[in-house]
Design an enzyme around this catalytic site. Structure first.
Site, mmCIF file in Angstrom:
data_model
loop_
_atom_site.group_PDB
_atom_site.id
_atom_site.type_symbol
_atom_site.label_atom_id
_atom_site.label_comp_id
_atom_site.label_asym_id
_atom_site.label_seq_id
_atom_site.Cartn_x
_atom_site.Cartn_y
_atom_site.Cartn_z
ATOM 1 N N GLU A 150 8.865 0.881 11.649
ATOM 2 C CA GLU A 150 10.055 1.704 11.400
ATOM 3 C C GLU A 150 9.545 3.214 11.328
ATOM 4 O OE1 GLU A 150 12.163 4.343 10.254
ATOM 5 O OE2 GLU A 150 12.199 3.315 8.005
ATOM 6 N N CYS A 201 13.393 9.850 7.993
ATOM 7 C CA CYS A 201 13.124 9.498 9.374
ATOM 8 C C CYS A 201 14.124 9.670 10.219
ATOM 9 C CB CYS A 201 12.698 8.127 9.435
ATOM 10 S SG CYS A 201 13.571 6.862 8.222
ATOM 11 N N LYS A 218 0.753 -1.157 -0.073
ATOM 12 C CA LYS A 218 -0.111 -0.164 0.039
ATOM 13 C C LYS A 218 0.957 1.321 -0.138
ATOM 14 C CE LYS A 218 -1.762 2.861 2.041
ATOM 15 N NZ LYS A 218 -1.511 4.377 1.826
ATOM 16 N N GLU A 230 9.045 15.936 15.672
ATOM 17 C CA GLU A 230 9.422 15.546 14.185
ATOM 18 C C GLU A 230 8.905 16.620 13.535
ATOM 19 O OE1 GLU A 230 8.405 11.854 12.242
ATOM 20 O OE2 GLU A 230 10.585 11.646 11.834
HETATM 21 P P1 NAI Z 1 1.604 8.661 7.887
HETATM 22 O O1 NAI Z 1 2.347 7.812 8.921
HETATM 23 O O2 NAI Z 1 0.217 9.208 8.103
HETATM 24 O O3 NAI Z 1 1.590 7.784 6.545
HETATM 25 C C1 NAI Z 1 2.567 6.713 6.017
HETATM 26 C C2 NAI Z 1 1.765 5.700 5.536
HETATM 27 O O4 NAI Z 1 0.789 5.152 6.301
HETATM 28 C C3 NAI Z 1 0.971 6.095 4.183
HETATM 29 O O5 NAI Z 1 1.081 4.966 3.185
HETATM 30 C C4 NAI Z 1 -0.406 6.224 4.658
HETATM 31 O O6 NAI Z 1 -1.340 6.055 3.855
HETATM 32 C C5 NAI Z 1 -0.513 5.274 5.802
HETATM 33 N N1 NAI Z 1 -1.614 5.382 6.790
HETATM 34 C C6 NAI Z 1 -1.898 6.607 7.381
HETATM 35 N N2 NAI Z 1 -3.130 6.294 8.395
HETATM 36 C C7 NAI Z 1 -3.104 4.849 8.362
HETATM 37 C C8 NAI Z 1 -3.887 4.411 9.177
HETATM 38 N N3 NAI Z 1 -4.672 4.592 9.935
HETATM 39 N N4 NAI Z 1 -3.889 2.827 8.994
HETATM 40 C C9 NAI Z 1 -2.895 2.227 8.112
HETATM 41 N N5 NAI Z 1 -2.254 2.811 7.193
HETATM 42 C C10 NAI Z 1 -2.189 4.287 7.518
HETATM 43 O O7 NAI Z 1 2.373 9.914 7.625
HETATM 44 P P2 NAI Z 1 2.045 11.302 6.721
HETATM 45 O O8 NAI Z 1 0.750 11.531 7.001
HETATM 46 O O9 NAI Z 1 2.478 10.850 5.234
HETATM 47 O O10 NAI Z 1 3.258 12.143 7.379
HETATM 48 C C11 NAI Z 1 2.875 12.947 8.482
HETATM 49 C C12 NAI Z 1 4.273 12.942 9.264
HETATM 50 O O11 NAI Z 1 4.764 11.695 9.871
HETATM 51 C C13 NAI Z 1 5.248 13.515 8.612
HETATM 52 O O12 NAI Z 1 5.330 14.909 8.886
HETATM 53 C C14 NAI Z 1 6.427 12.965 9.455
HETATM 54 O O13 NAI Z 1 6.801 13.657 10.702
HETATM 55 C C15 NAI Z 1 6.044 11.563 9.696
HETATM 56 N N6 NAI Z 1 6.567 10.781 8.976
HETATM 57 C C16 NAI Z 1 7.564 9.900 9.179
HETATM 58 C C17 NAI Z 1 8.102 8.830 8.132
HETATM 59 C C18 NAI Z 1 9.264 8.139 8.367
HETATM 60 O O14 NAI Z 1 9.893 7.772 7.343
HETATM 61 N N7 NAI Z 1 9.586 7.916 9.845
HETATM 62 C C19 NAI Z 1 7.538 8.874 6.851
HETATM 63 C C20 NAI Z 1 6.406 9.452 6.426
HETATM 64 C C21 NAI Z 1 5.992 10.762 7.366
#
Ligand code: NAI
Ligand code: MG
Length: 498
Positions: free
Chosen positions: A266, A300, A191, A401
């Site tokens: 992660e 990250c 996904k 973050e």
């Molecule tokens: P997110 O964690 O919401 O999204 C990452 C993935 O999870 C996407 O594929 C999204 O569709 C999916 N997702 C979102 N809500 C979900 C749920 N309830 N159940 C299952 N899957 C779900 O991150 P987002 O909204 O893109 O970014 C928000 C903040 O998160 C960023 O500003 C950053 O601080 C952090 N982030 C950290 C990352 C890392 O590599 N550690 C990567 C992306 C975001």
């Protein structure tokens, strides 16, 4: 073949504005609901594709296909045959690497110099996983029971894997999940993030061409709250491998409870990057700067809490600020660009929110500090490299973050106090130490509570070396033998021989 010329890529064969379907059971399909969403270039706002918007019903179909493939044809593949499939996929990714890397650039904005630069890593991962496919084995374990009874273990694939990835490096992130699944004999529903789904779809297409049987890799784009949540909660999924924010990680853990599926996480970080006065400054300045500015800070393990020894604090912070100001911000397709746009308007709002907050909290922006809106920049989500000086440990810009190109520069004096302050975060993903003193380096490598410590370098990664978090940066490891175990069950077999 790799080409070094400039990339005339506003038109990309896979990002030509057309409709992209999802991949389920080896076939391309629209969403059951008929819904779709748009994917746009964050540098220009240009439409790249409309994409089938998967939700619970599509996830159901994909899980059924993955289960059928897991129990069926895929289970008959010998380790060597899985290895051949991975090697074939690696060859195809190599042949199409320029296309894939520019697709990442178009979809999420990273400079082409960066996405092209992932070549060794991406191909290295696929070929390392290929090697693992033929190396998985159980053990014979002598036991002490009376009589004659023999014991050994089998390593078996965990089953159907839900892989949920973020947008900050779609090609690498996809391979980081699909690779171990193929190596171990699992099947996968990938996904991708709604912000950047295209590369995962194209990789799915290449996997089919590589001879991956239908249903082994399914790619279902869609939103997190719908498609992602359905995958995390699905009773037919045996494991979720997630990369993203800690908040989403927490909701995935809750959703996993229904069938107690395995979870690896992660998550994010607020990693300390520690600069001692005895460091090689010509190395530490660009090192500490790019530990945050690379990928516009959307990494990250970015070293966003830059602790600098007091006696060099002003000079060092100044040099990092000057370095940041010298970086070229622009459209990622320009080969000269070093810093691309942020991925989305949401991410822009989040980062500019922290820029305002930092000033309110009393920090001083010595580089950057405002969104860029001049000329063509106005169409994209551009934030320049930003350095905040006079940051205090308790400020929110030093605790949360940001996921943007923002360094919080914090002075320190005492080593014991430094360790305690560096660890005073809910996260524990990366960390950096810049020093010429080997005993300081070793001492900190032991004392920092984080999954990676980089000394006189930052962000080094290798398929053979585990990567992952302490504390709220998650659990489980990616890369290395530890990652393979995440995709395997171990079974004990007892045989009475007399
Ligand atoms: P997110 O964690 O919401 O999204 C990452 C993935 O999870 C996407 O594929 C999204 O569709 C999916 N997702 C979102 N809500 C979900 C749920 N309830 N159940 C299952 N899957 C779900 O991150 P987002 O909204 O893109 O970014 C928000 C903040 O998160 C960023 O500003 C950053 O601080 C952090 N982030 C950290 C990352 C890392 O590599 N550690 C990567 C992306 C975001
Ligand atoms: Mg989200």
């Amino acid at each position: 073949m790799a080409t070094a010329q400039a990339i005339p890529l506003t038109r990309h064969a896979f990002a030509d504005g057309s409709f992209k379907q999802m991949l389920i059971d080896g076939k391309w399909a629209a969403a059951a609901s008929g819904k779709h969403f748009e994917s746009r270039n964050p540098a220009t706002g240009e439409l790249l594709a409309t994409v089938a918007e998967g939700d619970a019903e599509d996830i159901d179909r994909a899980v059924a296909a993955a289960r059928k493939a897991f129990n069926g044809p895929w289970s008959k593949f010998k380790p060597f045959e899985r290895q051949q499939v991975l090697l074939k996929l690696a060859d195809l990714v190599e042949r199409h690497f320029d296309e894939l890397s520019s697709l990442d650039t178009l979809d999420m904005g990273a400079p082409i110099s960066r996405t092209r630069g992932t070549r060794l890593r991406v191909l290295g991962m696929l070929r390392w996983y290929a090697g693992q496919a033929t190396s998985i084995h159980g053990e014979t374990i002598p036991n002490s029971l009376p009589g004659e009874i023999f014991s050994y273990t089998l390593k078996e694939p965990v089953g159907v894997v839900g892989a949920i990835i973020p947008w900050n490096g779609p090609l690498g992130a996809s391979i980081w999940k699909v690779g171990p699944a193929l190596a171990t004999g699992c099947t996968v529903i990938l996904k991708p993030a709604e912000e950047a789904p295209l590369t995962s779809l194209r990789l799915g297409e290449l996997a089919m061409a590589a001879g991956v049987p239908p249903g082994v890799i399914n790619v279902v784009p869609g939103y997190g709250e719908t498609a992602g949540a359905a995958l995390a909660a699905h009773p037919g999924v045996d494991k979720v491998a997630f990369t993203g924010s800690h908040l989403t990680g927490q909701s995935i853990v809750k959703a996993s409870a229904g069938n107690l599926k395995r979870v690896s996480l992660e998550l994010g970080g607020k990693s300390p990057d520690i600069v001692f006065a005895d460091a090689d400054m010509d190395m530490a300045v660009p090192g500490a700067a790019m530990a945050v500015f690379a990928n516009s800070g959307q990494i990250c393990s970015a070293g966003t809490r830059m602790f600098v020894e007091q006696k060099v604090y002003d000079e060092f912070t100044d040099r990092v600020a000057t370095f940041g100001k010298g970086l070229r911000v622009g459209n990622g397709l320009d080969p000269e660009t070093q810093i691309g746009p942020l991925v989305s308007v949401q991410q822009l709002e989040r980062v500019t929110g922290y820029l305002s907050l930092g000033k309110q909290e009393g920090a001083r922006a010595v580089a950057g500090g405002e969104r860029l809106t001049e000329g063509s920049m106005a169409k994209g989500y551009f934030v320049p490299p930003t350095v905040f000086a006079d940051v205090k440990d308790e400020m929110r810009i030093a605790q949360e973050e940001i996921f943007g190109p923002v360094i919080s520069a914090i002075p320190f004096n005492d080593m014991d106090e430094l360790v305690q302050r560096a660890n005073a975060t809910t996260f524990g993903l990366g960390s950096g130490v810049w020093t010429r003193d080997v005993s300081k380096a070793h001492r900190l490598a032991g004392a920092i509570r984080a999954g990676s410590v980089w000394v006189n370098c930052y962000q080094a990664m290798d398929p053979a070396v585990p990567f992952g978090g302490y504390k709220m940066s998650g659990y489980g490891r990616e890369s290395g033998l530890q990652q393979m175990e995440e995709y395997l069950n171990v079974k004990a077999v007892w045989i009475k021989t007399a």
